[in-house]
Design a protein around this motif. Sequence first.
Motif, PDB file in Angstrom:
ATOM      1  N   THR A 419       0.838  -1.210   0.000  1.00  0.00           N
ATOM      2  CA  THR A 419       0.000   0.000   0.000  1.00  0.00           C
ATOM      3  C   THR A 419       0.868   1.253   0.000  1.00  0.00           C
ATOM      4  O   THR A 419       0.370   2.352   0.222  1.00  0.00           O
ATOM      5  CB  THR A 419      -0.913   0.051   1.243  1.00  0.00           C
ATOM      6  N   ASN A 420       2.170   1.082  -0.267  1.00  0.00           N
ATOM      7  CA  ASN A 420       3.116   2.207  -0.202  1.00  0.00           C
ATOM      8  C   ASN A 420       2.942   2.965   1.114  1.00  0.00           C
ATOM      9  O   ASN A 420       2.654   4.163   1.131  1.00  0.00           O
ATOM     10  CB  ASN A 420       2.952   3.133  -1.412  1.00  0.00           C
ATOM     11  N   ASN A 421       3.100   2.219   2.205  1.00  0.00           N
ATOM     12  CA  ASN A 421       2.961   2.747   3.571  1.00  0.00           C
ATOM     13  C   ASN A 421       1.610   3.395   3.827  1.00  0.00           C
ATOM     14  O   ASN A 421       1.521   4.455   4.437  1.00  0.00           O
ATOM     15  CB  ASN A 421       4.091   3.735   3.887  1.00  0.00           C
ATOM     16  N   GLY A 422       0.582   2.741   3.350  1.00  0.00           N
ATOM     17  CA  GLY A 422      -0.772   3.196   3.652  1.00  0.00           C
ATOM     18  C   GLY A 422      -1.281   4.316   2.768  1.00  0.00           C
ATOM     19  O   GLY A 422      -2.392   4.802   2.951  1.00  0.00           O
ATOM     20  N   THR A 423      -0.485   4.735   1.784  1.00  0.00           N
ATOM     21  CA  THR A 423      -0.947   5.838   0.940  1.00  0.00           C
ATOM     22  C   THR A 423      -1.905   5.382  -0.161  1.00  0.00           C
ATOM     23  O   THR A 423      -2.568   6.198  -0.780  1.00  0.00           O
ATOM     24  CB  THR A 423       0.234   6.588   0.281  1.00  0.00           C
ATOM     25  N   LEU A 424      -1.964   4.064  -0.409  1.00  0.00           N
ATOM     26  CA  LEU A 424      -2.916   3.572  -1.412  1.00  0.00           C
ATOM     27  C   LEU A 424      -4.125   2.994  -0.689  1.00  0.00           C
ATOM     28  O   LEU A 424      -4.009   2.023   0.041  1.00  0.00           O
ATOM     29  CB  LEU A 424      -2.284   2.481  -2.273  1.00  0.00           C
ATOM     30  N   SER A 425      -5.272   3.587  -0.899  1.00  0.00           N
ATOM     31  CA  SER A 425      -6.444   3.148  -0.131  1.00  0.00           C
ATOM     32  C   SER A 425      -6.990   1.818  -0.639  1.00  0.00           C
ATOM     33  O   SER A 425      -7.535   1.027   0.116  1.00  0.00           O
ATOM     34  CB  SER A 425      -7.531   4.215  -0.191  1.00  0.00           C
ATOM     35  N   LEU A 426      -6.767   1.564  -1.930  1.00  0.00           N
ATOM     36  CA  LEU A 426      -7.274   0.345  -2.542  1.00  0.00           C
ATOM     37  C   LEU A 426      -6.844  -0.913  -1.788  1.00  0.00           C
ATOM     38  O   LEU A 426      -7.594  -1.874  -1.652  1.00  0.00           O
ATOM     39  CB  LEU A 426      -6.752   0.270  -3.985  1.00  0.00           C
ATOM     40  N   GLY A 427      -5.625  -0.864  -1.265  1.00  0.00           N
ATOM     41  CA  GLY A 427      -5.025  -2.034  -0.643  1.00  0.00           C
ATOM     42  C   GLY A 427      -5.844  -2.616   0.494  1.00  0.00           C
ATOM     43  O   GLY A 427      -5.930  -3.833   0.640  1.00  0.00           O
ATOM     44  N   ARG A 428      -6.461  -1.762   1.294  1.00  0.00           N
ATOM     45  CA  ARG A 428      -7.170  -2.260   2.477  1.00  0.00           C
ATOM     46  C   ARG A 428      -8.293  -3.226   2.118  1.00  0.00           C
ATOM     47  O   ARG A 428      -8.570  -4.148   2.840  1.00  0.00           O
ATOM     48  CB  ARG A 428      -7.708  -1.086   3.288  1.00  0.00           C
ATOM     49  N   SER A 429      -8.923  -2.979   0.981  1.00  0.00           N
ATOM     50  CA  SER A 429     -10.026  -3.864   0.617  1.00  0.00           C
ATOM     51  C   SER A 429      -9.569  -5.073  -0.193  1.00  0.00           C
ATOM     52  O   SER A 429     -10.125  -6.160  -0.068  1.00  0.00           O
ATOM     53  CB  SER A 429     -11.091  -3.078  -0.157  1.00  0.00           C
ATOM     54  N   THR A 430      -8.517  -4.881  -1.022  1.00  0.00           N
ATOM     55  CA  THR A 430      -8.117  -5.996  -1.890  1.00  0.00           C
ATOM     56  C   THR A 430      -7.093  -6.937  -1.259  1.00  0.00           C
ATOM     57  O   THR A 430      -7.058  -8.113  -1.578  1.00  0.00           O
ATOM     58  CB  THR A 430      -7.533  -5.488  -3.233  1.00  0.00           C
ATOM     59  N   LEU A 431      -6.274  -6.410  -0.344  1.00  0.00           N
ATOM     60  CA  LEU A 431      -5.229  -7.260   0.223  1.00  0.00           C
ATOM     61  C   LEU A 431      -5.753  -8.521   0.916  1.00  0.00           C
ATOM     62  O   LEU A 431      -5.189  -9.597   0.744  1.00  0.00           O
ATOM     63  CB  LEU A 431      -4.330  -6.461   1.161  1.00  0.00           C
ATOM     64  N   PRO A 432      -6.846  -8.414   1.696  1.00  0.00           N
ATOM     65  CA  PRO A 432      -7.351  -9.642   2.327  1.00  0.00           C
ATOM     66  C   PRO A 432      -7.680 -10.733   1.317  1.00  0.00           C
ATOM     67  O   PRO A 432      -7.451 -11.918   1.583  1.00  0.00           O
ATOM     68  CB  PRO A 432      -8.617  -9.168   3.039  1.00  0.00           C
ATOM     69  N   ILE A 433      -8.152 -10.336   0.140  1.00  0.00           N
ATOM     70  CA  ILE A 433      -8.450 -11.339  -0.889  1.00  0.00           C
ATOM     71  C   ILE A 433      -7.161 -12.024  -1.310  1.00  0.00           C
ATOM     72  O   ILE A 433      -7.093 -13.243  -1.438  1.00  0.00           O
ATOM     73  CB  ILE A 433      -9.116 -10.677  -2.123  1.00  0.00           C
TER      74      ILE A 433
END
Length: 459
Positions: A419-433
Amino acid sequence: MSMGHHHGRETFSSGLAVFFATLGSAVGLGNIWKFPYLTGKFGGGAFLLVYLSCVLLIGLPIMLSEFYIGRRTRRNVVGAFHQLAPGTPWKGIGVMGVSAAYLIMFFYSCVAGWVYYYLFRSLRGDFAAVTPDLLKNEFGAVVTGVWTPVFWQWVVLAVVTAILIMGVKKGIERITKTLMPVLFLLIIACDIRALTLPGAGEGVNFLLHVDFSQLTPAAILTAMGLAFFKLSLGMGTMTTYASYFTPSNNMMATAVKVASADTLVSMLAGLAIFPTVFAFGMEPGAGPGLLFMTIPLVFSQMPFGQQLLIAFFFLTSIAATTAMLSLVEVLIAYFSEEHGVSRQKAAIGNALLIAVVGMLAAWSADPVGPLGQVVFGGRGFFDWFDYLSSNILLPIGGLFIVLFFGYAANQQDIIDQLTNNGTLSLGRSTLPIFFFLARYVTPALLVVIFLNAIGLLKV
Ligand code: PFF
């Protein structure tokens, strides 16, 4: 030797450069030669559907794992595991990756040599008036010759080495950024010609018509293996390239874009080849010879055929060359960072080694070739290099890479990196997948492929 950051270690200069370089690795002989021929062999649309699922369920999680490992460490594939898990056997993944890079290069450079040779011949106008028999004999003469295949294999290696010596930015980045768009344009030109042929619809139908009766377990396993080879996964190629990614790159987006664009190129190759094959009444399941024995014939019978033939072999040469850049870069990064060899020496030394051992592949690609009768365990050198890399090393490598990502690596570290240290919001929803796939789905599917490859599971 492998301590701290390496001064002067290069990175790609932009997101676009990252995309084209990575796509350059993925797009190769796999798209233009293997994909159409396997899709033809396994009946079209249904095979395609399974292939697409494999790209999603196996390809993407492994690609993301490799991106994480590479950019996090900014090291070659051996050094990367050494840094993330010092003193553990995980480093073995890197060693296996380096071995796989050699094995693939031994036979891939040979097939690329045939492509260069066919480009040369089409430029010379040799295919202006050919017949099926003539082409068959021609191809036979190439693969059974002594110096012709070896000479062209060396030309290929010289080109790849020259580009790599120029460096990551001036070599890999510049060449892929220039040539990948050219490849797209050329393949679209071939598509337009193919799709406007009388009877082209049958070919399109063949590619898109889904018939599940053709979907044998063997076809499913082949589709999985293809997804692997296609996306350059399981041996640290994507790890190595990711070590040159920009810090701001959105790697989840890059993975999705590269996998989609690679699939698109495969489809475009299929759409160029199948309509022409059907329009001229040829056999879609003709096998590995499809490219060399039918394409020149097909193009020779149409207006602008000679120009299209040159375009076709040129784009295939581009695809093969940019894929090899990534294979040899695995070796260069390894030798320069772990053994302190200069980039130039590593490039030349490896090219020489591949040139020498690669002769074994060139001389054994055909049963009547010079080494065609040297067979052990049912395979000659060419087939062993292909089999050991694609069916053994890549699946095992991919399995361990995804297990490392899913279980061994620090979760928070992965989240920060992707997530580039939390700067990409997309990551929070897609990473668990991705975590779910990496922990359960991908490993389970890979175990099935692998057991089949070594013959423990006969399906
Ligand atoms: N992806 C390439 C192709 O489809 O032709 C082949 C390849 C390149 C495989 C790089 C593995 C690799 F590391």
